[in-house]
Enzyme design. Structure first.
Site, short mmCIF file in Angstrom:
data_model
loop_
_atom_site.label_atom_id
_atom_site.label_comp_id
_atom_site.label_asym_id
_atom_site.label_seq_id
_atom_site.Cartn_x
_atom_site.Cartn_y
_atom_site.Cartn_z
N ARG A 79 0.84 -1.20 0.00
CA ARG A 79 0.00 0.00 0.00
C ARG A 79 0.88 1.25 0.00
NH1 ARG A 79 -1.82 0.82 4.30
NH2 ARG A 79 -1.20 -1.00 5.51
N TYR A 207 -1.64 -3.44 -6.77
CA TYR A 207 -1.43 -4.09 -5.47
C TYR A 207 -2.76 -4.21 -4.70
CZ TYR A 207 -0.50 -5.09 -0.71
OH TYR A 207 -0.57 -5.67 0.52
N LYS A 216 -9.65 -2.27 1.81
CA LYS A 216 -9.30 -1.09 2.61
C LYS A 216 -10.14 0.12 2.20
CE LYS A 216 -6.25 -3.55 4.58
NZ LYS A 216 -6.49 -3.98 5.96
N HIS A 236 -10.58 -2.22 11.71
CA HIS A 236 -9.50 -3.07 11.20
C HIS A 236 -9.29 -4.20 12.21
CE1 HIS A 236 -5.08 -3.12 9.53
NE2 HIS A 236 -5.85 -3.98 8.91
N SER A 258 -1.35 -3.64 10.21
CA SER A 258 -1.07 -4.57 9.12
C SER A 258 0.18 -5.40 9.43
CB SER A 258 -0.83 -3.79 7.83
OG SER A 258 -1.90 -2.91 7.62
N CYS A 260 0.80 -7.70 11.61
CA CYS A 260 1.15 -7.94 13.03
C CYS A 260 0.50 -9.22 13.53
CB CYS A 260 0.71 -6.76 13.89
SG CYS A 260 1.75 -5.33 13.71
N ASP A 287 -9.48 -9.62 9.15
CA ASP A 287 -8.95 -8.28 8.87
C ASP A 287 -9.93 -7.14 9.16
OD1 ASP A 287 -6.76 -6.70 7.89
OD2 ASP A 287 -7.85 -6.39 6.02
N ARG A 379 1.87 -12.21 -0.72
CA ARG A 379 0.55 -12.50 -0.17
C ARG A 379 -0.07 -13.78 -0.73
NH1 ARG A 379 -1.93 -8.46 3.40
NH2 ARG A 379 -0.35 -6.88 3.57
#
Ligand code: OXD
Ligand code: MN
Length: 606
Positions: A79, A207, A216, A236, A258, A260, A287, A379
């Site tokens: 991002r 992306y 998002k 989130h 993000s 974590c 998420d 990813r």
């Protein structure tokens, strides 16, 4: 070639939708328009087209059936927060933590960039639903994109296709998302949100976090602004169901920045000693959570998504066995390494890299560890149904009642393993003052502590001070509020070693929270909040020295002084919209740290 743009030739009863698609097609002049129906046949044919175009590389069907690899442009791997804008009529509405640009000017600029941009290409119209089908909380979005990779990812991540057009019917109420990859030139890359128009324009990036507009852009940035208007929260957060040995199911939602470990916690495997006692965990979401107040005064959560877009590196049979199973089939991989026999590999998979590994650039890997074989933000995209521990409530239209909200960051110091807030306002304060070390999920320096309130710094679609005020205001409607906790799995000792083993063992901390929720144990009060009495943590089968646990739970006044200074800088930056209640709590906590014995005191009741 000119596609037929007459409304009657479109696939929708919604005149608004037909007109809008025609308007974007007149601007971008694609050769073809493909309305996605979400069928298996469509998936097969789009996949074949993507393979023919070199966008997807088939993986070994014997080892990873139904799986494909995509290699992105090397300048388009995460991002881009500096290129992400909230385009509200006034700058104040976006607030000081967001980039702002004037809507009219931005539309004009983007229209200029998009003029004729899909010539020679196919325009995919991707209708999707956020939230379980049939849920009164679900919302419809339409993403127009020139990327077959995006269309295929959207089929995994959302309820995509006919179901969305059926839900929309003749209505004109849907999120308008325009996505165009252009030439992936970072100088012509912008991710722009127009909450007042329920619209998103994302240009110049393929992306996931920039291009899968459901995620998002809509489910967090736009939805947070809608939630403020309509009296709910878009967060989130993962959503987890924990079943205790007594068979009671408790649902918790947890916000972490993000990369974590949200996906890991969302499908955590109980450590053997806890599994033997009968603890079980299942996933609702990894998420994003949409939280609403139910008729019973509790907070209820749904996961708007239908799949996981998870970070691959670090995922292993040890760290997340369920994720390893779910990415075994019918998944897309982006920027991971490929083995010579057509399988995937990444750092932290805990399997030795085979000879002949191809790195994420598509070149033979140098085997130099400084030169990662998989990009650190590589990813997987996997459908929710692949998860072997998916909760039976994951598609429940009403969602699940939340008993605990957990905030957490990646912190080497200061933050104890777990802290309990004294009430809702204190819980909001904990979320508002949260900090975390930055990760590879966004471009920029990695490992620097930044304030990331509620893990929403990059995702809040309006003024952060107003967002805190909205959280505080929600309390009036939530007559049975969840408990709010803060956790930190990443604290280190003086030698830089992690104090807590993390991963499955984190369930022990959740077990303590459940004991607190059900009133079975007491917490020890510190100026920063309640911490467990080590004797109340289920540490059966875990080898950990008592002193290590004490260090993991310690609240050090010096560190907390610095923490409150840093939080104060964020509060100052937010300025006039910063709620007085949170400023007061900061002042009180700072003052209490000056008291003579601020370390763990008495056990509190309740
Ligand atoms: C994500 C992120 O992809 O937070 O979930 O960056
Ligand atoms: Mn995320």
């Amino acid at each position: 070639m000119t596609p037929d743009l007459r409304p009657e030739s479109s696939n929708t009863q919604s005149r608004n939708l037909a007109q809008w698609v025609a308007e974007i097609a007149r601007l971008t002049t694609p050769d073809r328009i493909h309305w996605c129906d979400g069928s298996e046949a469509e998936k097969r044919s789009l996949t074949q087209q993507a393979v023919d175009a070199g966008v997807l590389i088939p993986l070994n069907p014997a080892k990873r059936p139904g799986c494909y690899l995509h290699r992105s442009d090397p300048n388009d791997v995460a991002r881009t927060e500096q290129l992400t804008f909230i385009c509200t009529p006034t700058k104040a509405e976006a607030g000081p933590t967001n980039n702002w640009a004037a809507p009219d000017e931005t539309y004009r600029k983007l229209r200029g960039w998009l003029d004729g941009s899909m010539r020679g290409r196919t325009m995919y119209v991707v209708p999707y639903v956020l939230g379980p089908l049939g849920s009164r909380f679900a919302k419809v979005g339409i993403e127009i994109t020139d990327s077959v990779y995006v269309a295929l990812n959207m089929q995994i991540m959302t309820r995509m296709g006919k179901a969305a057009l059926d839900m929309l019917g003749a209505s004109g109420e849907f999120n308008r998302g325009v996505h165009c990859t252009l030439d992936l030139n970072p100088d012509r890359r912008l991710i722009c949100h127009f909450p007042q128009d329920n619209a998103i324009w994302s240009v110049g990036s393929g992306y996931g976090g920039n291009a899968l507009l459901s995620k998002k852009c809509f489910a967090l940035r736009i939805a947070s602004a809608v939630g403020r208007r309509e009296g709910w929260l878009a967060e989130h957060m993962l959503i987890l169901e924990i079943t205790s040995p007594q068979g009671e199911s408790t649902y918790v939602a947890a916000a972490f920045p993000s990369a974590c470990g949200k996906t890991n916690l969302a499908m955590v495997t109980p450590p053997p000693a806890m599994a033997a006692k009968g603890w079980r965990v299942s996933t609702l979401g990894d998420d994003i959570a949409w939280l609403r107040v139910g008729a019973d005064g509790r907070l209820w959560a749904i996961n708007p998504e239908n799949g996981y877009f998870g970070v691959a590196p670090g995922t292993s049979a040890k760290s997340n066995p369920n994720a390893m199973k779910m990415v075994g089939h019918d998944s897309l991989f982006t920027n991971v390494a490929m083995t010579p026999d057509g399988d995937v590999w990444w750092e932290g998979m805990e399997i030795d890299p085979p000879a002949g590994l191809i790195d994420w650039h598509g070149k033979p890997w140098s085997r130099n560890p400084a030169d990662k074989a998989a990009h650190p933000n590589s990813r997987f995209t996997t459908p929710m149904v692949n998860n072997p521990v998916m909760s039976s409530h994951a598609n429940d239209p009403e969602g699940v009642p939340i008993s605990a909200i957990i905030f957490g960051g990646r912190r080497a110091t200061t933050m104890p393993l777990v802290l309990e807030s004294s009430d809702w306002t204190h819980g909001v304060f904990m979320g508002a003052t949260m900090g975390s070390e930055t990760t590879a999920a966004a471009t920029g320096a990695v490992g620097v502590v930044r304030r990331d309130p509620m893990a929403m710094l990059p995702f809040c679609g309006y003024n952060m001070g107003d967002y805190f005020a909205h959280w505080l205001e929600m309390r009036k409607a939530i007559s049975r509020p969840p408990k709010v906790f803060m956790v930190n799995w990443f604290r280190k000792d003086a030698d830089g070693k992690f104090l807590w083993p993390g991963y499955g063992e984190n369930l022990r901390v959740l077990g303590w929270m459940l004991d607190r929720i059900h009133g079975r144990v007491r917490a020890i009060e510190t100026p920063a909040g309640g911490v467990p009495n080590p004797a109340d943590l289920d540490l059966s089968g875990l080898e950990i020295a008592p002193d290590t646990i004490r260090q993991a739970l310690a609240v050090d006044p010096k560190e907390w002084k610095a923490e409150m200074e840093s939080a104060g800088e964020l509060f100052d930056k937010i300025g006039p919209t910063m709620p007085a209640d949170l400023k007061r709590l900061r002042a009180e906590l700072s003052a209490s740290l000056d008291a003579p014995t601020p370390l763990p005191r008495a056990a509190t009741a309740g």
